[in-house]
Motif scaffolding. Structure first.
Motif, short mmCIF file in Angstrom:
data_model
loop_
_atom_site.label_atom_id
_atom_site.label_comp_id
_atom_site.label_asym_id
_atom_site.label_seq_id
_atom_site.Cartn_x
_atom_site.Cartn_y
_atom_site.Cartn_z
N LEU A 1 34.91 39.65 11.95
CA LEU A 1 34.11 39.12 13.01
C LEU A 1 33.23 38.04 12.69
O LEU A 1 32.99 36.90 13.21
N ASP A 2 32.41 38.38 11.65
CA ASP A 2 31.62 37.43 10.81
C ASP A 2 32.29 36.24 10.30
O ASP A 2 31.63 34.98 10.52
N ALA A 3 33.59 36.34 9.79
CA ALA A 3 34.19 35.19 9.14
C ALA A 3 34.66 34.34 10.44
O ALA A 3 34.58 33.15 10.46
N LEU B 1 36.99 34.65 17.99
CA LEU B 1 35.82 35.66 17.98
C LEU B 1 35.77 36.20 19.21
O LEU B 1 35.62 37.32 19.43
N PHE B 2 35.71 35.41 20.51
CA PHE B 2 35.69 35.77 21.73
C PHE B 2 36.77 37.05 22.05
O PHE B 2 36.14 38.07 22.65
N GLU C 1 30.38 38.30 21.03
CA GLU C 1 30.88 37.67 22.21
C GLU C 1 30.17 36.66 22.74
O GLU C 1 30.32 35.58 23.08
N GLU C 2 28.80 36.90 22.89
CA GLU C 2 27.91 36.00 23.50
C GLU C 2 27.99 34.60 22.62
O GLU C 2 27.72 33.59 23.09
N PRO D 1 33.15 43.62 24.36
CA PRO D 1 32.62 43.21 25.39
C PRO D 1 31.00 43.44 25.15
O PRO D 1 30.54 44.52 24.74
N LEU D 2 30.41 42.31 25.72
CA LEU D 2 28.93 42.42 25.63
C LEU D 2 28.05 42.20 24.48
O LEU D 2 27.03 42.78 24.19
N SER D 3 28.83 42.01 23.50
CA SER D 3 28.24 42.27 21.90
C SER D 3 27.61 40.77 21.57
O SER D 3 27.80 39.97 22.18
N PRO D 4 26.83 40.79 20.63
CA PRO D 4 26.12 39.51 20.28
C PRO D 4 27.33 38.65 19.63
O PRO D 4 27.27 37.38 19.75
#
Length: 186
Positions: free
Chosen positions: A135-137, A153-154, A164-165, A159-162
């Motif tokens: 997810l960092d990539a 990434l989305f 996703e935001e 859900p509701l994670s940094p």
């Protein structure tokens, strides 16, 4: 003259009752009389088979009626469900557009599917979003301008994670939840 044996029987004679000590039957001593058996009357015509056929026919008829009825009702229910869903979708689409966009625009404009004009800004580098290297990539690719990485990434983030935001802002380019897909910004 012959003498009786240990059972009191003279050899060559048959004791009363017809049985000899050695187990043979003497036909002369008589046999039990046969009991006459009354004749068996012919069976009356059966009513069980016609009743069973009638009951089977009723069961088959009811089964066919149930299948046909369920197919008819299922088709009608599908039609009712589609109509209700379409009406709810239209109603919710308008109210969601008014809620999200202040009622200014409720239809898609342009070719990208974006709802009205979208204010964009420079991307924001991803901070410490979490411990997931994949997810960092995606977040780094999103920041670097690969808008498909923003959408990936989305989809992949919890859900509701940094993560996703950050993806919902297309890497800081738009306000959160402004566009359905970051690739619509191309």
């Amino acid at each position: 003259m012959t003498h009786p044996d240990a059972h009191g029987t003279v050899p060559g004679t048959v004791p009363v009752g017809g049985w000899t000590p050695w187990g043979t039957w003497d036909p002369a001593a008589g046999r039990p009389a046969a009991v006459p058996v009354p004749p068996v009357p012919a069976p009356a015509p059966s009513r069980v088979l016609p009743a069973a056929l009638l009951a089977g026919g009723v069961v088959v008829g009811l089964s066919v009626a149930a299948v046909v009825g369920s197919l008819v009702l299922r088709g009608a229910a599908d039609d009712v469900g589609r109509a209700a869903g379409a009406a709810m979708g239209e109603s919710m689409g308008q109210s969601m557009g008014e809620a999200l966009y202040g009622g200014a625009a409720t239809e898609y404009h342009g070719s990208g599917g974006v709802l009205g004009p979208v204010e964009q800004s420079e991307p924001v580098p991803p901070a410490d979003l979490g411990p997931d290297p994949v997810l960092d990539a995606y977040a780094q690719g999103c920041f670097d301008g690969d808008l498909q990485s923003c959408d990936d990434l989305f989809v992949e983030s919890p859900p509701l994670s940094p993560y996703e935001e950050y993806a919902s802002t297309c890497g800081g380019r738009v306000k959160a939840w402004t566009v359905p897909y970051c690739t619509d910004l191309d």
